[in-house]
Scaffold this active site. Structure first.
Site, mmCIF file in Angstrom:
data_model
loop_
_atom_site.group_PDB
_atom_site.id
_atom_site.type_symbol
_atom_site.label_atom_id
_atom_site.label_comp_id
_atom_site.label_asym_id
_atom_site.label_seq_id
_atom_site.Cartn_x
_atom_site.Cartn_y
_atom_site.Cartn_z
ATOM 1 N N LYS A 100 0.845 -1.203 0.000
ATOM 2 C CA LYS A 100 0.000 0.000 0.000
ATOM 3 C C LYS A 100 0.876 1.248 0.000
ATOM 4 C CE LYS A 100 -3.686 2.122 2.816
ATOM 5 N NZ LYS A 100 -4.445 2.007 4.086
ATOM 6 N N SER B 240 -9.315 2.143 3.401
ATOM 7 C CA SER B 240 -8.469 2.816 2.446
ATOM 8 C C SER B 240 -7.521 1.884 1.679
ATOM 9 C CB SER B 240 -7.649 3.889 3.161
ATOM 10 O OG SER B 240 -6.836 3.315 4.163
ATOM 11 N N SER C 103 -9.361 -0.195 7.644
ATOM 12 C CA SER C 103 -8.878 -0.126 6.259
ATOM 13 C C SER C 103 -8.261 -1.384 5.685
ATOM 14 C CB SER C 103 -7.885 1.015 6.119
ATOM 15 O OG SER C 103 -8.589 2.225 5.969
HETATM 16 N N1 GLN Z 1 -12.480 4.814 7.118
HETATM 17 C C1 GLN Z 1 -11.749 5.188 8.278
HETATM 18 C C2 GLN Z 1 -11.247 6.609 8.129
HETATM 19 O O1 GLN Z 1 -11.526 7.207 7.160
HETATM 20 C C3 GLN Z 1 -10.602 4.228 8.526
HETATM 21 C C4 GLN Z 1 -9.460 4.420 7.610
HETATM 22 C C5 GLN Z 1 -8.288 3.551 7.948
HETATM 23 O O2 GLN Z 1 -8.413 2.526 8.632
HETATM 24 N N2 GLN Z 1 -7.120 3.965 7.510
HETATM 25 O O3 GLN Z 1 -10.572 7.123 8.954
#
Ligand code: GLN
Length: 470
Positions: free
Chosen positions: A64, A139, A163
Site C-alpha cells: 500500500k 483505504s 482499512s
Molecule cells: N475509514 C476510516 C477513516 O476514514 C478508517 C481508515 C483507515 O483505517 N485507515 O478514517
C-alpha cells in the site's frame, strides 16, 4: 500458501511468478486501477532469489502506498507527496524483503488512508473487481482489489479504523489487522498514531499467515512495538474448534444493515458451531460510541501528524514568496477536501477551551470501549461480527456526504480503539454477487488463535476460493 510451496518445490521460478503478476497487471489494471506504481524491473530482482531457502523466497507482493519502499515513489494517495522518493524502506516491508519477497509495486489508497472507498485518492478511484461500478472499499482498496483480481498473491495494507478488514470484505478476500504494536510502523506515513496498524491481505488465511509471521516483532525504530508476553502469541493450531468459545455481540446486528450481510454472517457463525465452537451471545455496551470517539481522536492525531507536510521538507512546493505563503499555498493547493476536513476537525478538537470537552472526553470513552473487550475476552476466545453494514457501494454514491461514509465504519472502529486484532474472512455473497465478510476479533496477541479459527472455517468452505470473472 500454494505459490510459496510451488516456489520452494521448484515448480515455478520466482522470475516466472513475478512476470505473471506484471502481465496480469498490464492486462487488467487499466480497468481496475489498483496500482499507483509498478516496478517493471521486478522480474530481474526475482531472478536473483531463485533457489534461496528464505521463508518467502521469490514471493511477489504489493505494498500500500502509505508505506515507504526505497527506490519507489511514495505518494500516500496525495498530491502533496507527488514525486516524493523515500530514502529508506519501512521495517515491515524490509523484513519481507529480507525474507525473500519481491515488491512489485505500490497500491492505491485514500489520501493518507483517510476514507473507506479509495475515492479520496488524488490519483483516481480503484474499481471493485466483482463489479467495476462499485468501490473496492478503503483505504487499502488498491491492495484488496489487486489480491481479489489475482494480480498478486498478497499485499500489505494498513488499518487505522478498518482499512484492511473493510476492503477485504468488499473484495471477498482475507486480511489481518494485527494487535496494536505487533508490527512496526517505522516507515508508515502516520495517520492516527494510537490506532494505526500494518497488516496483510491475501485470498485465504493460509496465504496471509507466512507473511504475517515475517512482519511481526519488536523494532528499535518504533517504540510502540512489543513482543507478546510469554505464553501468548504462539499457541499451537488446534485441529478442531471443540472447546473454543465464540462471542456474538448483539450491538453488531443493527437495524438498517443489509439483510444479506446479517444472513451470511449468521450462517458463518453457524458453521463455526458445527465445527465444535460454543457460540455465546455477548454485549459490548459502548459500541455505539466508537464512531464519535474515533472521529475525534483520529482527526486530532492526524492534524498533528500531517503538520509535517509543509512544502519545506518534502516535494513539491507551491510559491516561494514567504514562509507563511509556502505553507499556505502548498497545503491549500495540494491536500484534498477530506484531508482538509480532518485537519480542521482535529485542530478544533485539540484547541484550548475545547480540548476537555472533545479530546479528553473521547479518551475516557475509549477506555470504556477497551474495557468492554477486556470483559468479553474474560469469557470468550474470539468475537465474530460483521465487518460493514453493507456490501460494496457504487462509486460516487456517498457523494458529498462525509457522515454517511463515516457510518460505513461502525463495526470496524472498536477493534482499533481497543488495540485488538481482527481477521477478515469472506463468508458469501449478496444477490448482486458482491462479497460479504465477517471479522473475528481476539484479545491482544491472539492472532494465532484467530488464524486457527479462520483456517478451520476455510477448511470446510470455499468462499475464499471464489474469483471474479475479469
Ligand atoms: N475509514 C476510516 C477513516 O476514514 C478508517 C481508515 C483507515 O483505517 N485507515 O478514517
Amino acid at each position: 500458501m500454494k505459490l510459496l510451496n510451488d516456489l520452494k518445490d521448484g515448480k515455478i521460478t520466482s522470475r516466472a511468478a513475478t512476470e505473471a503478476c506484471l502481465a496480469r497487471e498490464e492486462a487488467l489494471d487499466s480497468s481496475l486501477h489498483s496500482f499507483l506504481h509498478v516496478d517493471r524491473s521486478a522480474p530481474e530482482r526475482a531472478g536473483s532469489v531463485d533457489n534461496s531457502s528464505k521463508p518467502l523466497a521469490g514471493l511477489p507482493i504489493a505494498v500500500k502506498d502509505v508505506l515507504m519502499v526505497e527506490g519507489m515513489p511514495a505518494t500516500c494517495g496525495s498530491k502533496i507527496l507527488e514525486g516524493f522518493m523515500p530514502p529508506f524502506t519501512a521495517t515491515a516491508v524490509q523484513k519481507l524483503i529480507d525474507a525473500g519477497a519481491i515488491v512489485i509495486g505500490k497500491t492505491n489508497t485514500d489520501e493518507f488512508a483517510m476514507g473507506s472507498s479509495t475515492e479520496n485518492s488524488a490519483y483516481g478511484v480503484t474499481h471493485n473487481p466483482w463489479n467495476l461500478k462499485r468501490v473496492p472499499g478503503g483505504s487499502s482498496g488498491g491492495s484488496a482489489a489487486a489480491v481479489a483480481a489475482g494480480l498478486v498473491p498478497a499485499a500489505l495494507g494498513t488499518d487505522t479504523g478498518g482499512s484492511i478488514r473493510q476492503p477485504a470484505s468488499f473484495c471477498g478476500v482475507s486480511g489481518i489487522k494485527p494487535t496494536y504494536g505487533r508490527v512496526s510502523r517505522y516507515g508508515l506515513a502516520a495517520y492516527g498514531s494510537s490506532l494505526d496498524s500494518v497488516g496483510v491481505l491475501g485470498r485465504s488465511v493460509d496465504d496471509i499467515v507466512p507473511i504475517f509471521e515475517q512482519m511481526i516483532g519488536k523494532d528499535p525504530l518504533d517504540a510502540t512495538t512489543v513482543d507478546p508476553p510469554a505464553g501468548r502469541g504462539d499457541r499451537p493450531v488446534a485441529p478442531t474448534l471443540n472447546g473454543t468459545k465464540i462471542g456474538v455481540p448483539a450491538e453488531y446486528f443493527v437495524k438498517g444493515m443489509q439483510a444479506e450481510v446479517e444472513g451470511r454472517v449468521r450462517e458463518a457463525i453457524g458453521m463455526l458451531e458445527k465445527l465444535g465452537a460454543q457460540i455465546i451471545p455477548i454485549n459490548l455496551p459502548h459500541t455505539e460510541y466508537a464512531l464519535p470517539v474515533y472521529y475525534i481522536l483520529a482527526p486530532a492525531e492526524a492534524s498533528a501528524n500531517l503538520a509535517r507536510y509543509d512544502g519545506i521538507r518534502y516535494t513539491p512546493r507551491e510559491s516561494d514568496a514567504s514562509l507563511q505563503d509556502v505553507y499556505r499555498q502548498t497545503r491549500g493547493k495540494r491536500f484534498g477536501a477530506e484531508v482538509e476536513r480532518r485537519i480542521m476537525l482535529g485542530t478544533y478538537a485539540l484547541s484550548a477551551g475545547y480540548y476537555d470537552a472533545y479530546y479528553g472526553k473521547a479518551q475516557k470513552v475509549r477506555t470504556l470501549i477497551r474495557r468492554d473487550f477486556e470483559e468479553a475476552f474474560g469469557v470468550v476466545d474470539a468475537i465474530a461480527a460483521p465487518i460493514a453494514p453493507t456490501t460494496a457501494f457504487e462509486i460516487g454514491s456517498h457523494g458529498d456526504d462525509p457522515l454517511s461514509m463515516y457510518l460505513e465504519d461502525i463495526f470496524t472502529l472498536p477493534a482499533n480503539l481497543a488495540g485488538v486484532p481482527g481477521l477478515a474472512l469472506p463468508v458469501g455473497f449478496d444477490g448482486d454477487q458482491m462479497p460479504i465478510g465477517m471479522q473475528l476479533m481476539g484479545a491482544r496477541f491472539s492472532e494465532e488463535k484467530l488464524f486457527a479459527i479462520g483456517r478451520a472455517y476455510q477448511g470446510v468452505t470455499d468462499w475464499h476460493e471464489m474469483k471474479p470473472i475479469l
